[in-house]
Design a protein around this motif. Structure first.
Motif, PDB file in Angstrom:
ATOM      1  N   GLN A  60     -18.016 -25.463 -46.295  1.00 23.16           N
ATOM      2  CA  GLN A  60     -17.905 -26.442 -45.212  1.00 23.16           C
ATOM      3  C   GLN A  60     -18.142 -25.784 -43.855  1.00 23.16           C
ATOM      4  O   GLN A  60     -18.831 -26.335 -43.000  1.00 23.16           O
ATOM      5  N   ASN A 108     -26.590 -32.248 -50.298  1.00 28.91           N
ATOM      6  CA  ASN A 108     -25.858 -33.467 -50.027  1.00 28.91           C
ATOM      7  C   ASN A 108     -26.334 -34.034 -48.675  1.00 28.91           C
ATOM      8  O   ASN A 108     -26.563 -33.295 -47.729  1.00 28.91           O
ATOM      9  N   GLU A 109     -26.521 -35.358 -48.638  1.00 24.69           N
ATOM     10  CA  GLU A 109     -27.069 -36.033 -47.446  1.00 24.69           C
ATOM     11  C   GLU A 109     -26.342 -35.683 -46.154  1.00 24.69           C
ATOM     12  O   GLU A 109     -26.941 -35.457 -45.110  1.00 24.69           O
ATOM     13  N   PHE A 110     -25.016 -35.684 -46.258  1.00 23.60           N
ATOM     14  CA  PHE A 110     -24.190 -35.433 -45.079  1.00 23.60           C
ATOM     15  C   PHE A 110     -24.357 -33.986 -44.607  1.00 23.60           C
ATOM     16  O   PHE A 110     -24.478 -33.713 -43.410  1.00 23.60           O
ATOM     17  N   GLU A 116     -27.434 -33.723 -42.713  1.00 25.28           N
ATOM     18  CA  GLU A 116     -27.294 -34.268 -41.355  1.00 25.28           C
ATOM     19  C   GLU A 116     -26.609 -33.279 -40.417  1.00 25.28           C
ATOM     20  O   GLU A 116     -26.962 -33.168 -39.244  1.00 25.28           O
ATOM     21  N   TRP A 125     -21.069 -29.768 -37.018  1.00 26.05           N
ATOM     22  CA  TRP A 125     -20.115 -30.882 -37.110  1.00 26.05           C
ATOM     23  C   TRP A 125     -19.589 -31.318 -35.741  1.00 26.05           C
ATOM     24  O   TRP A 125     -19.369 -32.494 -35.488  1.00 26.05           O
ATOM     25  N   LEU A 126     -19.395 -30.359 -34.833  1.00 25.11           N
ATOM     26  CA  LEU A 126     -18.847 -30.741 -33.526  1.00 25.11           C
ATOM     27  C   LEU A 126     -19.837 -31.653 -32.792  1.00 25.11           C
ATOM     28  O   LEU A 126     -19.440 -32.705 -32.265  1.00 25.11           O
ATOM     29  N   ALA A 147     -19.850 -35.046 -34.688  1.00 31.09           N
ATOM     30  CA  ALA A 147     -18.625 -35.844 -34.532  1.00 31.09           C
ATOM     31  C   ALA A 147     -18.435 -36.315 -33.096  1.00 31.09           C
ATOM     32  O   ALA A 147     -17.939 -37.417 -32.852  1.00 31.09           O
ATOM     33  N   LYS A 190     -20.464 -39.368 -32.736  1.00 32.36           N
ATOM     34  CA  LYS A 190     -20.215 -40.503 -33.614  1.00 32.36           C
ATOM     35  C   LYS A 190     -18.790 -41.065 -33.567  1.00 32.36           C
ATOM     36  O   LYS A 190     -18.602 -42.254 -33.789  1.00 32.36           O
ATOM     37  N   TYR A 191     -17.770 -40.233 -33.322  1.00 28.49           N
ATOM     38  CA  TYR A 191     -16.396 -40.735 -33.455  1.00 28.49           C
ATOM     39  C   TYR A 191     -15.654 -40.805 -32.113  1.00 28.49           C
ATOM     40  O   TYR A 191     -15.934 -40.096 -31.223  1.00 28.49           O
ATOM     41  N   ARG A 242     -12.001 -43.389 -42.335  1.00 29.70           N
ATOM     42  CA  ARG A 242     -12.597 -43.763 -41.058  1.00 29.70           C
ATOM     43  C   ARG A 242     -14.080 -44.061 -41.232  1.00 29.70           C
ATOM     44  O   ARG A 242     -14.640 -44.951 -40.611  1.00 29.70           O
ATOM     45  N   ASP A 243     -14.729 -43.269 -42.099  1.00 26.72           N
ATOM     46  CA  ASP A 243     -16.181 -43.397 -42.217  1.00 26.72           C
ATOM     47  C   ASP A 243     -16.619 -42.814 -43.563  1.00 26.72           C
ATOM     48  O   ASP A 243     -15.916 -41.999 -44.155  1.00 26.72           O
ATOM     49  N   PRO A 282     -19.926 -41.088 -44.391  1.00 21.56           N
ATOM     50  CA  PRO A 282     -21.256 -40.674 -43.922  1.00 21.56           C
ATOM     51  C   PRO A 282     -22.272 -40.462 -45.037  1.00 21.56           C
ATOM     52  O   PRO A 282     -23.466 -40.408 -44.766  1.00 21.56           O
ATOM     53  N   SER A 283     -21.827 -40.339 -46.276  1.00 22.77           N
ATOM     54  CA  SER A 283     -22.738 -40.294 -47.425  1.00 22.77           C
ATOM     55  C   SER A 283     -21.942 -40.806 -48.615  1.00 22.77           C
ATOM     56  O   SER A 283     -20.718 -40.913 -48.534  1.00 22.77           O
ATOM     57  N   PRO A 284     -22.603 -41.125 -49.727  1.00 23.56           N
ATOM     58  CA  PRO A 284     -21.842 -41.658 -50.865  1.00 23.56           C
ATOM     59  C   PRO A 284     -20.765 -40.713 -51.379  1.00 23.56           C
ATOM     60  O   PRO A 284     -19.817 -41.152 -52.025  1.00 23.56           O
ATOM     61  N   THR A 285     -20.903 -39.423 -51.102  1.00 20.31           N
ATOM     62  CA  THR A 285     -19.909 -38.484 -51.636  1.00 20.31           C
ATOM     63  C   THR A 285     -19.038 -37.838 -50.548  1.00 20.31           C
ATOM     64  O   THR A 285     -18.230 -36.970 -50.833  1.00 20.31           O
ATOM     65  N   ASN A 286     -19.232 -38.243 -49.308  1.00 22.83           N
ATOM     66  CA  ASN A 286     -18.415 -37.663 -48.236  1.00 22.83           C
ATOM     67  C   ASN A 286     -17.622 -38.745 -47.515  1.00 22.83           C
ATOM     68  O   ASN A 286     -18.090 -39.864 -47.365  1.00 22.83           O
ATOM     69  N   VAL A 296     -14.927 -39.380 -44.005  1.00 19.90           N
ATOM     70  CA  VAL A 296     -14.279 -38.870 -42.801  1.00 19.90           C
ATOM     71  C   VAL A 296     -12.929 -39.565 -42.708  1.00 19.90           C
ATOM     72  O   VAL A 296     -12.841 -40.789 -42.790  1.00 19.90           O
ATOM     73  N   VAL A 349     -12.831 -30.300 -34.101  1.00 21.46           N
ATOM     74  CA  VAL A 349     -13.064 -31.744 -34.207  1.00 21.46           C
ATOM     75  C   VAL A 349     -11.729 -32.461 -34.424  1.00 21.46           C
ATOM     76  O   VAL A 349     -11.504 -33.541 -33.874  1.00 21.46           O
ATOM     77  N   LYS A 361     -10.912 -35.206 -31.871  1.00 21.65           N
ATOM     78  CA  LYS A 361     -11.147 -36.573 -32.349  1.00 21.65           C
ATOM     79  C   LYS A 361     -10.115 -37.080 -33.355  1.00 21.65           C
ATOM     80  O   LYS A 361     -10.123 -38.261 -33.698  1.00 21.65           O
ATOM     81  N   VAL A 393     -10.130 -36.472 -36.544  1.00 23.49           N
ATOM     82  CA  VAL A 393     -10.766 -36.773 -37.837  1.00 23.49           C
ATOM     83  C   VAL A 393     -11.200 -35.478 -38.519  1.00 23.49           C
ATOM     84  O   VAL A 393     -11.322 -34.436 -37.881  1.00 23.49           O
ATOM     85  N   CYS A 394     -11.437 -35.593 -39.836  1.00 21.49           N
ATOM     86  CA  CYS A 394     -11.979 -34.450 -40.574  1.00 21.49           C
ATOM     87  C   CYS A 394     -12.777 -34.973 -41.766  1.00 21.49           C
ATOM     88  O   CYS A 394     -12.448 -36.023 -42.318  1.00 21.49           O
ATOM     89  N   SER A 395     -13.827 -34.253 -42.131  1.00 22.72           N
ATOM     90  CA  SER A 395     -14.647 -34.706 -43.260  1.00 22.72           C
ATOM     91  C   SER A 395     -14.263 -33.973 -44.541  1.00 22.72           C
ATOM     92  O   SER A 395     -13.907 -32.796 -44.518  1.00 22.72           O
ATOM     93  N   PHE A 396     -14.305 -34.700 -45.636  1.00 18.53           N
ATOM     94  CA  PHE A 396     -14.046 -34.122 -46.957  1.00 18.53           C
ATOM     95  C   PHE A 396     -14.978 -34.741 -47.976  1.00 18.53           C
ATOM     96  O   PHE A 396     -15.494 -35.838 -47.754  1.00 18.53           O
ATOM     97  N   ARG A 397     -15.163 -34.062 -49.093  1.00 19.10           N
ATOM     98  CA  ARG A 397     -15.808 -34.718 -50.228  1.00 19.10           C
ATOM     99  C   ARG A 397     -14.744 -35.537 -50.936  1.00 19.10           C
ATOM    100  O   ARG A 397     -13.559 -35.204 -50.876  1.00 19.10           O
TER     101      ARG A 397
END
Ligand code: SF4
Lengths: 173, 427
Positions: free
Chosen positions: A98, A153-155, A158, A165-166, A169, A172-173, B15-16, B18-22, B24, B144, B148, B150-154
């Motif tokens: 990550q 992975n798509e994300f 991106e 990520w900073l 994010a 976007k947020y 919250r979001d 961002p992809s089918p497997t991720n 936020v 982040v 914000k 928030v945090c992203s995870f799978r």
């Protein structure tokens, strides 16, 4: 986007941990640049020469569970400041993987067969990651070539395109 | 198909996508310490983003090197202090009130069932003991989180670990989790939440549950997690009493976070602990584990009792039981670091500190210290430490040093014997 091509540093071991990538004693530094000389300083790998082996390398190819241990992003930054923007492995520890994408860098997982194919090119291998076609092309001085596809992975893609990520994010947020 | 506790927490905080497997997630608490946060702060400042999403949801401590040992660590502390003041972060713990993050924050009631928690520290998985989703993250995730919330995870996959049987005398939570890591290896739970259930977990104290969840990361796990129950409610009662008419109400309310009986698990493991012996690591990876009986006689130079794994009051009580009326071997340096000031003062009141000191231990202030080889007990080349911490990586407690992970009981026994030994002989 960062540069994802260059000479390969092969690290032939599983479970290389973040203490080996950047020892805890350097976590008191408050700049990424200060970490630079200490890259892989405590790596325990037979035949590895810290003085000579890292110079001029931009891509790491290694085995399973790379980057296990502490959450320190210093382990990613120390690669970044040494212009190593790609790590290719059989598998990664979650936080390390990550952190790579969060910094707009690439952590690519390949099967053990594909990893072996890259290892077999030898220490002079040159490698290019084509993000558009999900393709890794590699060649060595004998003109042996390999072309390997990978999935991203798509994300994660991106994040790389956004420069991390900073930046992503904050917008976007 | 039902949901796991982690799945329920994810749904409640989504919250979001961002992809089918991720996903936020909204984060309930962002925890900070002085090793990974200052660089996040300076980076946010450099980018003109020196803000915090909610000062009440950010908790910060100086714990890894405290008091500061040199100008660099002093600067890290200063950056944290100035930042906490600047943004009105009230829950900031400095000298006098600071302790090891994963022991201190739960003690303050900051972690609740159903919460999402992140921290720039891999052992954040500890807080899952409260039925929270708690994950260690890197500095960018932390930035982040601070900015914000928030945090992203799978999407989480869950490994169910069913702990059954009866824990024999002299065998504790630490032995159970070391044995589990031995069975599944250092990446056996990568990208998975480890859900600890079964009769043994049900009867465990919060301290023991925290010990088990603390080591989830050593198997690669994103988070360790336990179902919040009466034990959880009793531990948290001083902090939640305003919200519930009685403990029973809290226990019932917590059930909404329990995994459904038909929840989907990526894998399942059952371990019967009835015949388990005390466990000790022998190599440089936390899955290199043997029965203590196989390690009998291994010489040691230092014993370290403390850390976010085993520096809690229960751990100190166990160790003190062995040290009472005994002296540690003259060849051994004994170091005790109670994990928080509250634990330290409880240990003082109960006479535990005196027991340790009479046995020949040095007692330090609450800090991470030697656990990561930063201060307060760094090993010299070739030295060996019997330690209640969680990492035995090559060089972890000092370049060229060897760390054997074990329970507080085994560490106390090793201190007395001067070598690794079976603690059951001393009970
Ligand atoms: S006690 Fe050790 S493992 Fe725990 S937070 Fe501190 S340094 Fe990390």
């Amino acid at each position: 986007m960062k540069d994802f091509s260059g000479q390969v540093l092969f690290l032939d071991r599983n479970d290389i941990n973040t203490d080996e990538i950047i020892p805890a004693k350097y976590l008191t530094e408050n700049s990424k640049e200060a970490l630079k000389p200490h890259i892989l300083e405590d790596l325990h790998l037979k035949g590895f020469n810290h003085e000579n082996d890292i110079k001029g390398k931009n891509i790491i190819v290694t085995k399973a569970n790379f980057g296990c241990g502490s959450s320190r992003e210093h382990a990613v930054w120390v690669f970044e400041v040494n212009e190593i923007n790609v790590v290719i492995a059989e598998s990664f520890a979650r936080i390390f993987r990550q952190n790579m994408f969060n910094c707009g860098m690439l952590a690519i997982e390949l099967s053990s067969e594909d990893i072996e194919a890259l290892f077999s090119l030898g220490p002079q291998a040159m490698l290019t990651v084509d993000m558009e076609h999900n393709l890794i092309t590699a060649e060595n001085e004998q003109d042996s070539k390999a072309a390997i596809t990978f999935t991203l992975n798509e994300f994660d893609r991106e994040l790389v395109l956004a420069g991390g990520w900073l930046a992503f994010a904050d917008k976007k947020y | 198909m039902g949901k796991t506790i982690a799945g329920k927490i994810f749904t409640a905080h989504l919250r979001d996508t961002p992809s089918p497997t991720n996903v936020v997630l909204d984060i309930d608490v962002v925890l900070c310490h002085e090793i990974t946060t200052p660089i996040a702060i300076t980076d946010l400042m450099a980018k003109g983003l020196d803000r915090v999403f909610d000062p009440d949801k950010i908790k910060a401590v100086i714990d890894h090197v405290t008091p500061a040992k040199d100008s660099k660590t002093a600067t890290q502390g200063k950056i944290m202090r100035d930042w906490a003041r600047r943004h009105g972060i009230k829950d900031f713990f400095d000298i006098g009130s600071n302790g090891v993050c994963h022991a201190l924050f739960p003690e303050k009631g900051f972690i609740r069932p159903g919460y999402t928690v992140i921290m720039g520290d891999s052992h954040t998985c500890t807080h899952g003991a409260f039925g929270a989703f708690a994950a260690g993250v890197g500095t960018t995730d932390l930035e982040v989180g601070i900015l914000k919330g928030v945090c992203s995870f799978r999407e989480p996959k869950t490994m169910k670990v069913n702990i059954t049987g009866n824990l024999p005398d002299g065998v504790y939570a630490k032995d159970v989790i070391l044995n589990i890591i031995k069975q599944i290896s250092v990446n056996g739970a990568t990208d998975m939440v480890m859900e600890f259930v079964g009769p043994v977990v049900d009867t465990m104290s919060m301290e023991s549950r925290m010990t088990i969840c603390n080591l989830a990361i050593e198997a690669g796990g994103t988070c360790g997690i336990c179902m919040p129950d009466r034990t959880t409610a009793e531990y948290l009662w001083p902090f939640i009493r305003e919200s519930y008419a009685g403990i029973e109400d809290a226990v019932i309310d917590f059930k909404k976070w329990h995994s459904d009986p038909d929840a989907d698990y990526a894998s399942e493991l059952t371990i019967d602990v009835t015949d388990l012996k005390p466990q000790v690591t022998f190599g440089y990876k936390p899955d290199e584990v043997k029965d203590v009986t196989e390690m009998e006689g291994t010489p040691i130079d230092q014993v370290y009792i403390g850390s976010c794994t085993n520096g809690r009051i229960e751990d100190l009580r166990e160790a003190a039981g062995i040290l009472a009326d005994r002296k540690i071997a003259p060849t051994v340096r004994g170091i005790l670091s109670p994990a928080t000031p509250a634990i330290y003062s409880m240990a003082l009141e109960e006479g535990i500190i005196k027991t340790f000191m009479d046995a020949g231990f040095c007692v330090t202030n609450p800090t991470c210290g030697a656990c990561l080889g930063m201060s307060n007990g760094v090993l010299a080349e070739g030295e060996v430490c019997a330690s209640t911490t969680n990492r035995n990586f090559n060089g972890r407690m000092g370049k060229g040093g060897m760390v054997h992970l074990m329970s507080p009981l085994s560490a106390a026994a090793a201190a007395v014997a001067g070598h690794i030994t079976d603690p059951r002989k001393y009970i």
